[in-house]
Each structure stands twice: as C-alpha cells, then as structure tokens.
Design a protein around this motif. Structure first.
Motif, short mmCIF file in Angstrom:
data_model
loop_
_atom_site.label_atom_id
_atom_site.label_comp_id
_atom_site.label_asym_id
_atom_site.label_seq_id
_atom_site.Cartn_x
_atom_site.Cartn_y
_atom_site.Cartn_z
N ASP A 69 0.82 -1.21 0.00
CA ASP A 69 0.00 0.00 0.00
C ASP A 69 0.86 1.26 0.00
O ASP A 69 0.34 2.37 0.11
CB ASP A 69 -0.97 0.01 1.19
N HIS A 70 2.19 1.10 -0.14
CA HIS A 70 3.11 2.22 -0.27
C HIS A 70 3.83 2.16 -1.61
O HIS A 70 4.18 1.08 -2.09
CB HIS A 70 4.19 2.19 0.84
N TRP A 71 4.06 3.36 -2.20
CA TRP A 71 4.97 3.43 -3.34
C TRP A 71 6.40 3.51 -2.81
O TRP A 71 6.68 4.35 -1.95
CB TRP A 71 4.70 4.69 -4.17
N PRO A 72 7.31 2.67 -3.28
CA PRO A 72 8.72 2.83 -2.87
C PRO A 72 9.30 4.10 -3.47
O PRO A 72 8.89 4.54 -4.55
CB PRO A 72 9.40 1.58 -3.45
N LEU A 73 10.22 4.73 -2.77
CA LEU A 73 10.87 5.94 -3.25
C LEU A 73 12.28 5.62 -3.73
O LEU A 73 13.02 4.89 -3.07
CB LEU A 73 10.94 7.00 -2.14
N ILE A 74 12.62 6.16 -4.88
CA ILE A 74 13.94 5.95 -5.48
C ILE A 74 14.65 7.29 -5.57
O ILE A 74 14.13 8.24 -6.16
CB ILE A 74 13.82 5.32 -6.88
N VAL A 75 15.83 7.37 -4.95
CA VAL A 75 16.63 8.60 -4.99
C VAL A 75 17.61 8.50 -6.15
O VAL A 75 18.36 7.53 -6.26
CB VAL A 75 17.38 8.81 -3.67
N LYS A 76 17.61 9.53 -7.00
CA LYS A 76 18.50 9.53 -8.16
C LYS A 76 19.27 10.84 -8.20
O LYS A 76 18.82 11.87 -7.71
CB LYS A 76 17.69 9.38 -9.45
#
Length: 275
Positions: free
Chosen positions: A191-198
């Motif tokens: 139920d969460h979107w994962p966060l990607i740091v770029k």
C-alpha cells in the motif's frame, strides 16, 4: 543504500540479505520486529559506503560512515514514524539527539506517518496538531524535503491517500548533491509506493537561479513565498534561500508544467481557429 520497512522478521541473516541484494559485497544492519509487527533493514554496497557506527531505536535505524568515492562523512537514517502524537514526539526527539551525537551530514528517509502540507492528504481541510509539530521539527532541524514530482501521494488504502513517505536531507547534504531527486517506483502488492533517490546528470558549470515574470502575476505566488519564509523562522538567510529554491522548483512544475508543450498546443489551436 536500500531501506526496507516492516520486515516482520525478528532475526535477519546474511542469507536473507543476499537473497534481496543479489551478491556478497554487502553491509547491513537491522532492527528486529516485535513478533509480526514492524522491523527495519538497511543494506548497502561495502565498496561504496564504509560503515563506522550504528545506532538503533524502536522506530529508526542509523548507520554512520563515509561515501568512499567522495570521502563524504555522513549518516543514513531509516525511519518508521509512530501513529500516536506522543509516540511521534518521542521519535522526533530521539532523532534530534542522534543527529547531534553524530555531527555529520545526514539523510533521513522512510515512512514518517505524517504529512507536512494539507495537500498531502486527500480530503484534508486542516493540519492536525501532530502534523504541525512534525513541520516545526523539520524546520528546526533545517531539513530539505526532496520534492516528489511524478505522483502526489505515496500511501493508499481504500479511498484514503497521503504522502507520508519522504526523503529529508540537511542543507550541507543538498549543497554536496544539489541534483538529487526522488521518484516513485512500482508499488506491487504494497500500500506504499517505494521511493527511489536519483542523481540527475547535468553539464558542468554553475547552476544559476532563474525566475519568471509569470510567477509574480500568478495568484497566490507571493502569499506562498511569504508563508514559507515565515515557516523557516530563525534559519540562516542562505539556508532559507536554498530551502525556498527547492519549493519554487516544485511549485513551478505544478503550476506551469511543460511550458513548451503547452505553447505548442496553443499555437496549433490558434492555427485551427485561423483556418
């Protein structure tokens, strides 16, 4: 650096980590779950980040060390915010203490279980007291909330939607890596979107700050800038400017979007009317 929240594991072995990471040159630390509740896991490439210290709380995990390529001393914090207001205060106070103890540049990321703005919760008409306290804590710590531009919310349950997952860095971290951005990854069954740091690749040279005349004629622009400036309170002048620049970049994208494309569509519409 990869952080996993709610592992639901009381013990995590090297075999468990290797199945996620895929190869052996890996470092990791974890906070055990309480039965099937909670649990935190941080993993990193040993060739890129060398850990020197680790600190743990019930709802956070800190790994201090150095990024070897740039010799950048720093600390990563994986955070799983509490639900109740008093418990949230405890988490913020513990993090403040550890940040002061480490005395290095730092990055906090994870599920903070709280919003910063009314717009970050669907249907919200005002900020709860716990959200006001969280916002005060972010300002007191002089943190930059990295903008999430490809979606509005990060958590969904039924018709409820909120942005409670985020990445916060201190000003010095943002100065070192001014081109870091975050985006949402595939949600899958969570139920969460994962966060990607770029880190965006840009051409060399100074990054100039530019404003547009259209900003100053846009309804609500000056009020938004004034409110944000007041919220930053006693922060240093240069810190205020840097924090404001991040906000303006997000506001510009939300308010004006792809300007070239919009102009092209308007030109096509003019040609159609002329014809």
């Amino acid at each position: 650096m990869l952080g996993v929240i709610e592992t639901k594991r009381e013990v995590i072995s090297k075999f468990d980590v290797a199945r996620i990471w895929g190869y052996s040159t890996i470092g990791w630390e974890y906070v055990e779950s309480r039965g099937a509740l909670g649990g935190l896991l941080l993993m990193w490439d040993d060739a890129i980040f060398k850990s020197s210290n680790c600190y743990k709380g019930e709802r956070w995990l800190c790994v201090e060390g150095v990024l070897t390529k740039s010799n950048f001393n720093c600390a990563f914090y994986l955070v799983y915010g509490a639900l109740g207001r008093e418990d949230k205060r405890v988490v913020w106070e513990e993090l403040s203490y550890i940040v002061g103890l480490c005395q290095v540049h730092f990055c906090l990321f994870g599920d903070f279980n709280e919003i910063l703005q009314i717009e970050e919760r669907k249907g919200a008409i005002n900020l709860l007291a716990s959200a006001e306290e969280f916002r005060d804590w972010v300002h007191d710590m002089q943190l930059v909330d990295l903008p999430l531009n490809d979606r509005k919310f990060t958590w969904f349950r039924g018709r409820s939607c909120s942005r409670i997952d985020r990445v916060l860095v201190n000003i010095e971290w943002f100065e070192k890596f001014p081109n870091i951005r975050i985006k949402g990854g595939p949600r899958g069954l969570s139920d969460h979107w994962p966060l990607i740091v770029k880190v965006l690749r840009v051409s060399r040279g100074l990054r100039l700050f530019r404003s547009l005349d259209s900003w100053f004629t846009h309804e609500g622009f000056l009020r938004m800038v004034k409110n944000e400036w007041r919220n930053l309170r006693d922060a240093q002048f240069t810190c205020k400017l840097k924090a404001l620049m991040v906000l303006l970049q997000k506001w510009h994208k939300d308010s004006f979007g792809d300007m070239d494309r919009r102009l092209l569509l308007l030109e096509e519409e003019i040609n159609r009317v002329d014809n």
